[in-house]
Scaffold this motif. Structure first.
Motif, mmCIF file in Angstrom:
data_model
loop_
_atom_site.group_PDB
_atom_site.id
_atom_site.type_symbol
_atom_site.label_atom_id
_atom_site.label_comp_id
_atom_site.label_asym_id
_atom_site.label_seq_id
_atom_site.Cartn_x
_atom_site.Cartn_y
_atom_site.Cartn_z
ATOM 1 N N THR A 1 56.725 33.364 37.779
ATOM 2 C CA THR A 1 55.662 33.467 38.781
ATOM 3 C C THR A 1 56.188 33.244 40.196
ATOM 4 N N VAL B 1 46.361 32.654 43.019
ATOM 5 C CA VAL B 1 47.143 33.729 43.628
ATOM 6 C C VAL B 1 46.298 34.395 44.703
ATOM 7 N N ILE C 1 54.470 33.774 32.641
ATOM 8 C CA ILE C 1 54.117 32.394 32.944
ATOM 9 C C ILE C 1 55.380 31.561 33.154
ATOM 10 N N ASN D 1 46.372 33.796 38.154
ATOM 11 C CA ASN D 1 47.220 34.624 37.305
ATOM 12 C C ASN D 1 47.079 34.183 35.846
ATOM 13 N N SER E 1 48.962 41.257 36.396
ATOM 14 C CA SER E 1 48.771 40.034 35.620
ATOM 15 C C SER E 1 47.939 40.370 34.397
#
Length: 212
Positions: free
Chosen positions: A31, A75, A27, A69, A47
Motif C-alpha cells: 500500500t 485513501v 494489503i 482500501n 482496490s
C-alpha cells in the motif's frame, strides 16, 4: 548489514510501474507504493473492495471513513476515479484487466511460486482475500516483502513450505536487501542494497542466485 527502508522499497517498486498501467496494491507493505508514484505519471490504482483511480493516503485530519482500501486504510480518490460493486472488482481481477499487482508474501520459491495467505500453523488465521485471483489474473506479479522472517529465515526458498497462492506466477521480487527477477534460469539479481556483497546476499537467501 545495509538494508532498504520500507519507504525506499516502495519508491523502488513505484519506479517500475509504467505510464498508463492498471495496478492493484495488496494489503500491507504494497500500500505504501501509492505514495511514491510520480504525480506526472498517470497510473490507475485498483482496490479489490471496489475502487479505480485510487490516490495516495490523505493528509492527517482529512480522512474519509467511507473511502478506504482493501486493508481498511484511508485513501483518496483522484479526479475521474470510480466506485463499483465488489463483484465487478473481482471480475476485473479475474478477467486479465490488471497490468500489475503488488503483493506481500510469506514465501516465494525459486520458480516464482507464491505463498501469502496461510502459514499452515494450527493457530494461524487464513487470509485469502483476493490474492489468488490477483496472482492468476494480473499480467505481472510483483512481490514486496522483507527478505527474512523475524527469526532470520529466508523468505526466498527453493520450494514453498506454506500453502500456495499461485504457481509460477511471480515476475519480480522486491525486498529490503535486493530486487530479483524470476527467470527461466532461476533468480537473477537486478539490484542490491548499497554496501551489500554478493556473498552476503547469497548467505541470507534460501535459493540460489545468479548475476549477469
Amino acid at each position: 548489514m545495509n538494508r532498504f527502508s520500507r519507504e525506499q522499497m516502495a519508491a523502488r517498486v513505484a519506479q517500475d510501474i509504467p505510464e498508463g498501467a492498471y495496478v492493484n496494491l495488496g494489503i500491507g507493505l504494497p500500500t505504501k507504493v501509492a505514495n511514491y508514484l510520480p504525480p506526472e505519471r498517470e497510473v490507475f490504482l485498483h482496490s479489490e473492495n471496489g475502487l479505480l483511480g485510487m490516490g495516495p493516503a490523505p493528509a492527517e485530519g482529512e480522512e474519509d471513513d467511507d473511502l478506504i482500501n482493501a486493508g481498511k486504510q484511508p485513501v483518496t480518490l483522484l479526479t475521474g476515479g470510480a466506485y463499483f460493486h465488489h463483484a465487478d472488482s473481482f471480475a476485473m481481477m479475474r478477467g486479465g484487466h490488471l497490468d500489475i499487482c503488488v503483493l506481500g508474501a510469506f514465501q516465494v520459491s525459486a520458480t516464482g511460486d507464491l505463498a501469502n495467505w496461510h502459514t499452515g500453523a494450527p493457530d494461524a488465521i487464513p487470509a485469502v482475500g483476493g490474492a489468488m485471483d490477483l496472482a492468476i489474473g494480473a499480467k505481472q506479479v510483483f512481490v514486496m516483502m522483507e527478505h527474512q522472517t523475524k527469526s532470520g529465515e529466508s523468505k526466498i526458498v527453493p520450494q514453498c513450505a506454506y500453502p500456495l497462492t499461485g504457481i509460477g506466477c511471480v515476475n519480480r521480487i522486491y525486498t529490503d536487501l535486493a530486487v530479483l527477477d524470476v527467470v527461466a534460469g532461476g533468480l537473477r539479481v537486478v539490484e542490491m542494497a548499497e554496501g551489500l556483497s554478493r556473498s552476503q546476499l547469497q548467505e541470507v537467501t534460501g535459493a540460489t542466485l545468479f548475476w549477469e
